[in-house]
Design an enzyme around this catalytic site. Structure first.
Site, short mmCIF file in Angstrom:
data_model
loop_
_atom_site.label_atom_id
_atom_site.label_comp_id
_atom_site.label_asym_id
_atom_site.label_seq_id
_atom_site.Cartn_x
_atom_site.Cartn_y
_atom_site.Cartn_z
N ARG A 61 0.80 -1.21 0.00
CA ARG A 61 0.00 0.00 0.00
C ARG A 61 0.85 1.28 0.00
O ARG A 61 0.66 2.17 -0.84
CB ARG A 61 -0.92 0.05 1.24
CG ARG A 61 -2.18 -0.75 1.13
CD ARG A 61 -2.53 -1.33 2.47
NE ARG A 61 -1.53 -2.35 2.77
CZ ARG A 61 -1.66 -3.62 2.44
NH1 ARG A 61 -2.77 -4.05 1.91
NH2 ARG A 61 -0.69 -4.49 2.68
N THR A 62 1.78 1.37 0.94
CA THR A 62 2.51 2.63 1.13
C THR A 62 3.33 2.97 -0.11
O THR A 62 3.36 4.11 -0.57
CB THR A 62 3.42 2.52 2.37
OG1 THR A 62 2.65 2.00 3.45
CG2 THR A 62 4.01 3.85 2.75
N1 CP Z 1 -0.28 -0.02 5.86
C1 CP Z 1 0.92 -0.33 5.33
O1 CP Z 1 1.95 0.23 5.70
O2 CP Z 1 0.89 -1.31 4.38
P1 CP Z 1 2.14 -1.78 3.52
O3 CP Z 1 3.09 -2.47 4.47
O4 CP Z 1 1.59 -2.70 2.48
O5 CP Z 1 2.79 -0.55 2.94
#
Ligand code: CP
Length: 314
Positions: A61-62
């Protein structure tokens, strides 16, 4: 009334920014959210600025959210992944970053497993640094997008009750959320097994409960965290099955409450452990709104910090 610019050149953590900074980020994100819902989603705000996304830890996501935010702002982007880099040949973090900066990079977005890696870097390089997660310490843009999503659904967060559930001990999301929500005037509770709650957590001004049903009765919003097995080198819980029995949120538990609460999760979800699928996918869940809002919030952070680009270090 908000200031018109951020008080800092970097976003190292929510601890180091003010309530006025958060309000300014939200107002700016409101505008960018409107922009990215238009047929033409791009603005020229960061044209001629180059952003390096340095990910020394996994992310879905990030990483995608930052890259999209940069592209929507017309920035040039370069992506670095630790697994395929010369770190494997023994290069230090500072040498790696200085080499990347010598190619005329203006801003750094970084995720690193070491708490404080960004603060260290900020003392040695002269570009804006945005923390995309530093070990178990902070994940400031996650807390900002979480609070932005809460505000979108419930309005002003002053007096709103938010419980953060789960592995508080290993969670950078928990710490950044606590700092952010307290600055915005919300009441915060943490809830989880005693082994996954830091000993002096109440000194941060939060309430504590070891009983998930009591916590759900108390709150307006439950922000539910993942059990971070990858950061646990000893056994903090007997098994995921037992954790799920005592702290997992099931639809029947929500149905028994006298009110509708919002369910949040920063992702990735372990379905059937911290949330059952019918909770994760329910009308009360705003998990995908959080992800959507991440792009607008990160556009706001990049845009505001770019405005501080040529100022002296602070
Ligand atoms: N929420 C979050 O940090 O997800 P990721 O680890 O996929 O970036």
């Amino acid at each position: 009334m908000s200031n018109l610019e951020m008080s800092t050149k970097h976003l190292l953590g929510i601890k180091y920014i003010t309530k006025e900074d958060i309000d300014l980020i939200f107002q700016t994100a409101d505008n960018f959210k409107e922009v990215i819902n238009r047929p033409i989603k791009k603005v020229p705000s960061l044209r001629d600025i180059t952003v390096a996304n340095l990910f020394f830890e996994n992310s879905t996501r990030t990483r995608i959210s930052f890259e999209l935010a940069e592209k929507r702002l017309s920035a040039d982007t370069v992506n670095f992944s630790a697994a395929s880099s010369s770190l494997k040949k023994g290069e230090t973090l500072l040498d790696t970053v200085n080499n990347i900066l010598s190619m005329k990079v203006d801003m750094i977005v970084m995720r690193h497993p070491a708490p404080g890696a960004h603060a260290f870097l900020s003392k040695h390089v002269d570009v804006n640094i945005i923390n995309a997660g530093d070990g178990t310490h902070e994940h400031p843009t996650q807390a900002l997008l979480d609070a932005f999503s809460m505000r979108e659904k419930l309005g002003d967060l002053k007096g709103k009750k938010v419980v953060i559930v789960g592995d508080i001990l290993h969670s950078r999301v928990a710490l950044s959320n606590i700092f952010c929500l307290k600055k915005l005037g919300a009441e915060v509770m943490v809830c989880g097994p005693p082994t996954l709650i830091p000993k002096h957590i109440q000194e941060l001004g939060v309430e504590l409960s070891y009983n998930i049903n009591e916590a759900l009765e108390w709150c307006d919003i439950a922000n539910v965290l993942r059990i971070q097995l990858e950061r646990q080198n000893i056994k903090y819980i007997p098994s995921l099955r037992e954790y799920s029995m005592y702290y997992g949120i099931r639809k029947s538990m929500l149905d028994n409450l006298k009110k509708d609460i919002l369910i949040m999760h920063p992702g990735p979800i372990n379905r059937g452990v911290e949330l059952s699928s019918d909770v994760a996918d329910s009308e009360q869940s705003i998990i995908l709104d959080q992800v959507e809002n991440g792009v607008a919030v990160r556009m706001a952070v990049l845009y505001l910090l770019a405005g501080k680009r040529n100022l002296a270090k602070n």
